[in-house]
Design a protein around this motif. Sequence first.
Motif, PDB file in Angstrom:
ATOM      1  N   GLY A   4       0.753  -1.246   0.000  1.00  0.00           N
ATOM      2  CA  GLY A   4       0.000   0.000   0.000  1.00  0.00           C
ATOM      3  C   GLY A   4       0.780   1.292   0.000  1.00  0.00           C
ATOM      4  O   GLY A   4       1.989   1.310   0.141  1.00  0.00           O
ATOM      5  N   GLY A   5       0.062   2.393  -0.125  1.00  0.00           N
ATOM      6  CA  GLY A   5       0.680   3.706  -0.158  1.00  0.00           C
ATOM      7  C   GLY A   5       0.166   4.613   0.939  1.00  0.00           C
ATOM      8  O   GLY A   5       0.171   5.835   0.785  1.00  0.00           O
ATOM      9  N   ASN A   6      -0.303   4.007   2.054  1.00  0.00           N
ATOM     10  CA  ASN A   6      -0.789   4.850   3.139  1.00  0.00           C
ATOM     11  C   ASN A   6       0.377   5.643   3.730  1.00  0.00           C
ATOM     12  O   ASN A   6       1.415   5.079   4.057  1.00  0.00           O
ATOM     13  CB  ASN A   6      -1.428   3.997   4.233  1.00  0.00           C
ATOM     14  N   PRO A   7       0.219   6.962   3.843  1.00  0.00           N
ATOM     15  CA  PRO A   7       1.320   7.772   4.391  1.00  0.00           C
ATOM     16  C   PRO A   7       1.506   7.518   5.871  1.00  0.00           C
ATOM     17  O   PRO A   7       0.633   6.966   6.555  1.00  0.00           O
ATOM     18  CB  PRO A   7       0.860   9.208   4.121  1.00  0.00           C
ATOM     19  N   ALA A   8       2.644   7.925   6.389  1.00  0.00           N
ATOM     20  CA  ALA A   8       2.936   7.789   7.813  1.00  0.00           C
ATOM     21  C   ALA A   8       2.120   8.798   8.623  1.00  0.00           C
ATOM     22  O   ALA A   8       1.755   9.867   8.134  1.00  0.00           O
ATOM     23  CB  ALA A   8       4.426   8.018   8.056  1.00  0.00           C
TER      24      ALA A   8
END
Length: 428
Positions: A37-41
């Motif tokens: 995935g590409g969920n941000p921090a």
Amino acid sequence: MMISTFGQKFTRHTGITQLMDDLNDGLRTPGAIMLGGGNPARIPAMTGYYQQLCEALLADGRLMDVICNYDGPCGNDALRETLATMFRAEWGWDISANHIALTNGSQSAFFYLFNMFGGRCEGERRQKILLPLAPEYIGYADAGIDSDIFIAGKPEIEHLPNGLFKYHIDFSALPLDNDLGAICVSRPTNPTGNVLSDEELRHLDEIARQRSIPLLIDNAYGVPFPGVTFTNATPIWNDNTVLCMSLSKLGLPGVRCGIVVARPEITTAISNMNGIISLAPGGVGPVLMNEMIQRGDLLRLCNDVIRPFYRKRTTQALDILRRHLSEEHCLVHKPEGAFFLWLWFPNLPIDDQELYRRLKQRGVLMVPGNYFFPGLQQPWDHTKQCLRMNTVPEPAKIERGLMVLAEEVKRAHQESGARDQRNLPQGT
């Protein structure tokens, strides 16, 4: 139940659906190591800032105003004016609010744009979207209402020291003899972290202008915001460019706000599509961003908080990877931006899907590389030799995940060696 051709295409399980399912499961399954995935921090300095900002906007009634009312189909007027002012002041772009349209996330924007410029036209013409540098973003692959709207350029591969490599556009071999409707690139490139140079973008712009087609730039990770670039890159826009940005990688994926900067006839078309498909874009993201710009905080936070955080995480992830996987077994694309490492296993005896399956069985989620090559015209073994991993998690989680990856790579080689040994002729 009989469904339409459209329904059949868009109810299939696809690569982007798998990625988002894994992201949802990985974030909510105890013990899972989410390297897909590409969920941000959730950067503490940013989450604290957003909490304070929401409290201030709630206290003076502005947050309730946008929650309780529709914006127009082109999106929040105040943000569009503020963005245009910032773009003129910071980079000298000759634009007004009419050059800006908002959407419910940049994925929606690209669905609009790809189907505006690609697919069936009057008569027998079928326009293509050129992706000049494969691999490209997984979310593009299935976004065309018509099938096979993409055509991609196979990259040149430059081998670099320390087990790194870098893709380059092969301008001499771009498939330009097709009926092109647009050219599209992401910068930094998702999945590889490649940052196209200013010169490469200018060359693509020249090609687009010669053919009277737009150049679409997916700027989800790029400059000027969120600015997750680790090499020199100039914000570029002109009247033949469609620049697409997002609030997601600022740490606000849940507000679903995309920003399109283009000439007015394109933003008007997007506004009309917004009205038909969703009435209007959401208003919470725009009111947050407008206040950030008005306070002078947006670019400051990108430069001082967001970029340094992801640069550090990327360096840490690369160092951890090399502790567990040698250059002999795993090459890495030079990370120039975004928050991914693109891993290439040129000698692995199993393909990316099998490696993904084995990792998932052990609670480690990455993304198979073959989904990132829409539009290639010829088979290429390389497309099944890569994985994308996210560098967002804490280093301890990345270490546990990469230990599992190294074990599975080692196991695959051992299994292959054992098979080879069994197949040797007697007496050998």
